[in-house]
Design a protein around this motif. Structure first.
Motif, short mmCIF file in Angstrom:
data_model
loop_
_atom_site.label_atom_id
_atom_site.label_comp_id
_atom_site.label_asym_id
_atom_site.label_seq_id
_atom_site.Cartn_x
_atom_site.Cartn_y
_atom_site.Cartn_z
N THR A 8 -3.37 11.71 -11.26
CA THR A 8 -4.13 11.66 -10.01
C THR A 8 -5.06 12.86 -9.89
O THR A 8 -6.20 12.73 -9.42
CB THR A 8 -3.18 11.59 -8.80
OG1 THR A 8 -2.36 10.41 -8.92
CG2 THR A 8 -3.94 11.52 -7.49
N ARG B 267 0.83 -1.21 0.00
CA ARG B 267 0.00 0.00 0.00
C ARG B 267 0.86 1.26 0.00
O ARG B 267 0.50 2.26 -0.62
CB ARG B 267 -0.95 0.00 1.19
CG ARG B 267 -2.12 0.97 1.01
CD ARG B 267 -3.20 0.76 2.04
NE ARG B 267 -4.38 1.53 1.71
CZ ARG B 267 -5.48 1.57 2.46
NH1 ARG B 267 -5.53 0.85 3.57
NH2 ARG B 267 -6.52 2.29 2.11
N LEU B 268 1.99 1.22 0.68
CA LEU B 268 2.88 2.38 0.66
C LEU B 268 3.50 2.55 -0.73
O LEU B 268 3.65 3.68 -1.22
CB LEU B 268 3.99 2.23 1.70
CG LEU B 268 4.97 3.40 1.82
CD1 LEU B 268 4.24 4.70 2.10
CD2 LEU B 268 6.01 3.12 2.91
N LYS C 287 -8.91 2.70 -1.24
CA LYS C 287 -9.56 2.38 0.03
C LYS C 287 -10.57 1.24 -0.10
O LYS C 287 -10.62 0.34 0.76
CB LYS C 287 -10.24 3.63 0.59
CG LYS C 287 -10.91 3.44 1.95
CD LYS C 287 -11.50 4.74 2.45
CE LYS C 287 -12.23 4.55 3.76
NZ LYS C 287 -11.34 4.10 4.85
N ASP D 186 0.86 4.17 -2.72
CA ASP D 186 0.72 5.57 -2.33
C ASP D 186 1.80 6.42 -3.00
O ASP D 186 1.52 7.53 -3.48
CB ASP D 186 0.82 5.68 -0.81
CG ASP D 186 0.54 7.09 -0.30
OD1 ASP D 186 -0.54 7.63 -0.63
OD2 ASP D 186 1.38 7.65 0.40
N ASN D 187 3.02 5.92 -3.05
CA ASN D 187 4.11 6.63 -3.70
C ASN D 187 3.83 6.83 -5.19
O ASN D 187 4.11 7.89 -5.76
CB ASN D 187 5.44 5.88 -3.52
CG ASN D 187 5.95 5.94 -2.09
OD1 ASN D 187 5.60 6.84 -1.33
ND2 ASN D 187 6.76 4.96 -1.71
N ASN E 128 -7.88 8.00 -2.84
CA ASN E 128 -7.86 7.51 -1.45
C ASN E 128 -6.99 6.27 -1.27
O ASN E 128 -7.18 5.52 -0.33
CB ASN E 128 -9.28 7.25 -0.95
CG ASN E 128 -10.03 6.23 -1.79
OD1 ASN E 128 -9.41 5.39 -2.45
ND2 ASN E 128 -11.35 6.28 -1.78
N CYS E 129 -6.02 6.11 -2.19
CA CYS E 129 -5.09 4.98 -2.12
C CYS E 129 -5.83 3.63 -2.09
O CYS E 129 -5.52 2.73 -1.32
CB CYS E 129 -4.15 5.11 -0.92
SG CYS E 129 -2.62 4.15 -1.09
N LYS F 149 1.02 9.51 -5.66
CA LYS F 149 1.44 10.86 -5.31
C LYS F 149 2.40 11.45 -6.34
O LYS F 149 2.67 12.66 -6.32
CB LYS F 149 2.12 10.87 -3.93
CG LYS F 149 1.14 10.75 -2.77
CD LYS F 149 1.88 10.73 -1.44
CE LYS F 149 0.89 10.67 -0.27
NZ LYS F 149 1.59 10.55 1.03
#
Length: 286
Positions: free
Chosen positions: A150, A103-104, A171, A107-108, A168-169, A111
């Motif tokens: 994004t 998930r990280l 969710k 997220d990277n 929201n990554c 972003k």
């Protein structure tokens, strides 16, 4: 970094598991529909796998060339939503090591999307020609991108649940689908049944944006009611065969009205892919 072949295998397996789930209104091994067949979806997964996992491609290029390969192979839009959801997950895996969570990594990726990514994705969307696309006053896909991918998805998020995931990554997938799938798999040991559980429980709670783009909210409450009944039947069923008559009935009713919960099916594929990628992360990699 996970090897490309392992990512290709996970992507194709996720697509196949989703086809093994009898999802009312969608194409599956139990039922074709909407002028598409199971083989169309299998071919799409096969031909798009190399592009969507190519470590030399940017995120936008992965999406465009995967859509292009699909369009050339089957001549219709079978997997745009699948590609839009799976590409960021797979892209993150090419830049991560085993000390960082999936998930990280995602997220990277989200972003750091670019205007170039958005341009490639706009071209992919135009090539796929999804039903009910319409026009947007802000950053329409037929225009040159002036925002990142994004940011473009943020503009579309209120009318498209796939776009919402970019904001929201993912969710819905990590906080709902992943947990739902694993709970169902522990109880059943059946990946197809687990994928169906994700599909049914999500559609019972959240309107499908593909349906609402075509019909507005005309069918949303009725679809949710049908899925709620299905979920209750699945909870008490001792074998998957017990709910086959209900699945057939709902499937016929949806397809008679040309209802295709395509967004929910795409999110189901991405959920299964996360399950498989988490397994790769747990095994460790170089």
């Amino acid at each position: 970094m996970i090897a490309q072949q392992a990512l290709m295998d996970a992507y194709r397996q996720a697509c196949e598991i989703e086809l093994q789930a009898f999802k009312p209104g969608n194409v599956s091994v139990f039922s074709d529909g909407h002028d598409m067949t199971v083989q169309d979806f299998r071919t799409s997964a096969h031909v798009s796998a190399a592009a969507i996992t190519n470590p030399d491609y940017s995120l936008g290029e992965k999406i465009y060339y995967a859509v292009k390969a699909t369009r050339e192979a089957v001549g219709c839009n079978t997997n745009l939503g699948i590609i839009l959801l799976c590409a960021p997950l797979l892209h993150g895996c090419t830049a991560c090591n085993s000390t960082i969570s999936l998930r990280l990594c995602l997220d990277n990726v989200l972003k750091n999307t670019t205007e170039q990514d958005a341009d490639w994705v706009f071209k992919a969307i135009l090539l796929a020609s999804p039903g009910g696309l319409g026009k947007s006053e802000q950053q329409d896909v037929s225009d040159q991108a002036v925002v990142s991918l994004t940011q473009a998805m943020t503009i579309a998020a209120d009318r498209d649940r796939i776009a919402l995931q970019y904001t929201n990554c993912f969710k819905d997938i990590f906080d709902f689908g992943f947990i739902t799938y694993n709970r169902a798999f522990v109880l059943s040991g059946d990946s197809g049944w687990s994928a169906l559980t994700v599909f049914a429980e999500m559609l019972a709670q959240y309107p499908d944006s593909h349906i609402e783009r075509k019909y507005g909210k005309q069918y949303s409450e009725w679809v949710a009611e049908q899925m709620t009944l299905l979920c209750k039947a699945m909870e008490t069923a001792k074998t998957p065969e017990e709910v086959l008559p209900m699945l057939n009935s709902i499937d016929e009713a949806f397809k008679a009205k040309k209802i295709n919960p395509g967004t929910t099916a795409d999110i189901t594929v991405a959920t299964v892919l996360v399950v498989l990628l988490e397994q790769l992360f747990s095994q460790g990699f170089d």
